[in-house]
Each structure stands twice: as C-alpha cells, then as structure tokens.
Write an enzyme that holds these catalytic residues in place. Structure first.
Site, short mmCIF file in Angstrom:
data_model
loop_
_atom_site.label_atom_id
_atom_site.label_comp_id
_atom_site.label_asym_id
_atom_site.label_seq_id
_atom_site.Cartn_x
_atom_site.Cartn_y
_atom_site.Cartn_z
N ARG A 14 7.33 1.28 -18.80
CA ARG A 14 6.95 0.07 -18.06
C ARG A 14 6.42 -0.98 -19.03
NH1 ARG A 14 3.47 1.84 -12.97
NH2 ARG A 14 3.60 -0.38 -12.50
N HIS A 28 -6.20 -2.17 -9.69
CA HIS A 28 -5.62 -0.90 -10.12
C HIS A 28 -5.51 -0.80 -11.64
CE1 HIS A 28 -3.58 -0.26 -5.95
NE2 HIS A 28 -4.91 -0.12 -5.92
N CYS A 56 -7.32 9.50 -29.44
CA CYS A 56 -8.40 8.55 -29.73
C CYS A 56 -8.77 8.63 -31.21
CB CYS A 56 -9.61 8.88 -28.86
SG CYS A 56 -11.07 7.89 -29.25
N GLY A 72 3.38 -9.78 -0.73
CA GLY A 72 4.21 -8.81 -1.45
C GLY A 72 3.61 -7.43 -1.55
N ASN A 99 5.61 -11.78 3.05
CA ASN A 99 6.25 -10.54 2.60
C ASN A 99 7.74 -10.56 2.89
OD1 ASN A 99 5.11 -8.05 1.33
ND2 ASN A 99 6.35 -7.08 2.93
N ALA A 133 8.10 -14.47 -2.00
CA ALA A 133 6.87 -15.14 -2.44
C ALA A 133 7.17 -16.35 -3.32
CB ALA A 133 6.02 -14.13 -3.22
#
Ligand code: OAD
Length: 246
Positions: free
Chosen positions: A63, A113, A143, A191, A217, A235
């Site tokens: 992503r 989120h 890390c 949306g 929507n 939108a």
C-alpha cells in the site's frame, strides 16, 4: 442540493476510503476492494501480526508502494476550502491512513486509524515516526535503538487494527468539538460504508444532541437511515458544489 454554512455553523466531517477512490486508491469493501484479496484477520489485526508479521508488512509495504504518484482529488481540495471558511468551527475526522487530506492542505484533520507512512516499535516507547520504506517481502523491520541495546524488537505500522483502541487524543478532540458545537453541529460523512465503529456511530451522537447530518456516498451504506440528508454520487464531483458559504 446546496448546504448553507452560516457563520455560527460547526461542521464535523468524517471521511472514509470513498473520498480517496477518485485518487486511484482502492476502497475496502467495493468490488476489487482491499478486503477482496486480503483477510482482515491476517493483515489488520494484532493477532494476525503476532502470527505472521511478514504477511502484514507485505500488505502495508504494497500500500505504501501504491501511493507513488497518488494525488489528492477535488473532494479533498473542497474540504480544505470549507476549513478555510470555518476555521476552528471545522473538524475533519478521517478513517483513511493515506495522508491525502494533509497533502491537500487540510490542517484540522484527525487520523482516527493512524497513518500508512508511520511506524512504531512494538517494545520501546519511542514515539511513532515517519517511515515511507517499502520493505522487501521477506523483511520484517526491526527497531534500531532496541537493537543497539541488544533487544530484537519488531516495528509495526502505526495503524489502528481491528480489536484495538482508537488513539485517546483523537477521541478527545472529537468529544471536545462536539461539546463545543452542541445543537449547532452539522455533520457530513463522505465515502464510508458505515460499518466500522466508533466512526460509524458518530451520526448517532449528532442526532442525540440535535445536530443535523448529511451523507455523500456512492451508494446507500449500512447506516444511511440515520442521516437527515443523503446525496448519492461521487465525492470528487459533489463536494466542490455542496456548500454555499454565506
Ligand atoms: P469501505 O470500503 O468500507 O467503504 C467505502 C465507501 O465509499 C462505500 O460505501 C462506497 O460506496 C463509497 N465510495 C466509493 N467510491 C466513492 C466515491 N468516489 N465517492 C463517494 N463515495 C464512494 O471503506 P471505509 O468505510 O472507509 O479500517 O472503511 C472503514 C474502515 O474499514 C477502514 O478505515 C479500514 C476498513 O477495514 C482498517 O483497516 C482498520
């Protein structure tokens, strides 16, 4: 339909994946959505990360890679203009992790989120940090500061997974705004399929305090009946013409 925003209006906006669809980012539950090719339990839950961090990092690294060249669209830009008119009487809560509202110029935006280009350590209390790395499929990032102390600690995406609490600061910001607005609150959801709480329950809070609620929507989502006004469409086309600022 044009919604008038008089100077006393307090406008709370909630966006979901649909507002980024016209920027070329797949939503979750539409055809060819992200949840078609991936199991939520495997890639968006702490249990899935515990079981197989490589699979989770592959999902989020992909992503991250797919964000290359992605730009905000007219829907994002319309919300920036409305914020400029309303100032501190405007608050944008987004479920999206793509960072496109900020990229478009929104300042009063709360990423409920989390954020795709941010990681955090699963062990030490180093604050979440910007991380745009697209990790190789067989690499689960560790890390650095922990390693220097001889501790092997996985990094994880700074994203709220299913079963996890939303950041308390995000919920506090929402609560403060809603309390300030009272019955003057106007709520616009854009949306989103209205299936994931607490975001999907905001409209019920608005109704309880006597505010008015609108939905823009592409289709009629699960909680459509809770809204006072519903505009079905995209939108990017609707938001630029939705508000008449008096
Ligand atoms: P969904 O994919 O569940 O819903 C997207 C909604 O946007 C659908 O109702 C579509 O009809 C609508 N839509 C699609 N294109 C649109 C467009 N161009 N204009 C307007 N609407 C459009 O995505 P969300 O509701 O955002 O959480 O999902 C909520 C959460 O569930 C996400 O934050 C994510 C997901 O699992 C996590 O990953 C933790």
């Amino acid at each position: 339909m044009t919604l008038s925003l008089d100077p006393s209006t307090f406008l709370l906006v909630l966006t979901g994946a649909g507002v980024s669809a016209e920027s070329g980012i797949p939503t979750f539950r539409d055809a060819n959505g992200l949840w078609e090719g991936n199991r939520v339990e495997d890639v968006a839950s702490p249990e899935g990360f515990e079981r197989d961090p490589l699979t989770v990092w592959r999902f989020y690294s992909e992503r991250r890679a797919n964000m290359t060249g992605v730009e905000p669209n007219a829907g994002h830009r319309a919300l920036v203009e409305i914020e400029r008119v309303l100032g501190d009487r405007f608050l944008l809560m987004t479920q999206n992790i793509d960072g496109l509202h900020t990229a478009a110029g929104s300042e009063r935006v709360v990423e409920m989120h989390g954020n795709l280009m941010t990681s955090r350590c699963t062990v030490c209390d180093r604050p979440p940090f910007e991380d745009r790395t697209v990790y190789r499929p067989n690499v689960a990032p560790m890390c650095g500061p922990c390693k220097q102390r001889g501790v092997d600690a996985l990094l994880r995406p700074h994203i709220v997974w299913f079963g996890e609490q939303l950041p308390s600061a995000a919920m506090h910001r929402l609560e403060t705004f809603v309390n300030r607005a009272g019955a003057k609150l106007r709520f616009l959801a854009v949306g989103t399929s209205g299936l994931v709480y607490p975001a999907a329950g905001i409209v019920d809070v608005v109704r309880r305090i006597g505010g008015r609620s609108w939905l823009v929507n592409a289709d009629r989502p699960a909680n459509v009946s809770a809204f006072d006004e519903v505009v079905i469409g995209s939108a990017g086309k609707i938001l630029p013409t939705l508000f008449a600022t008096t």
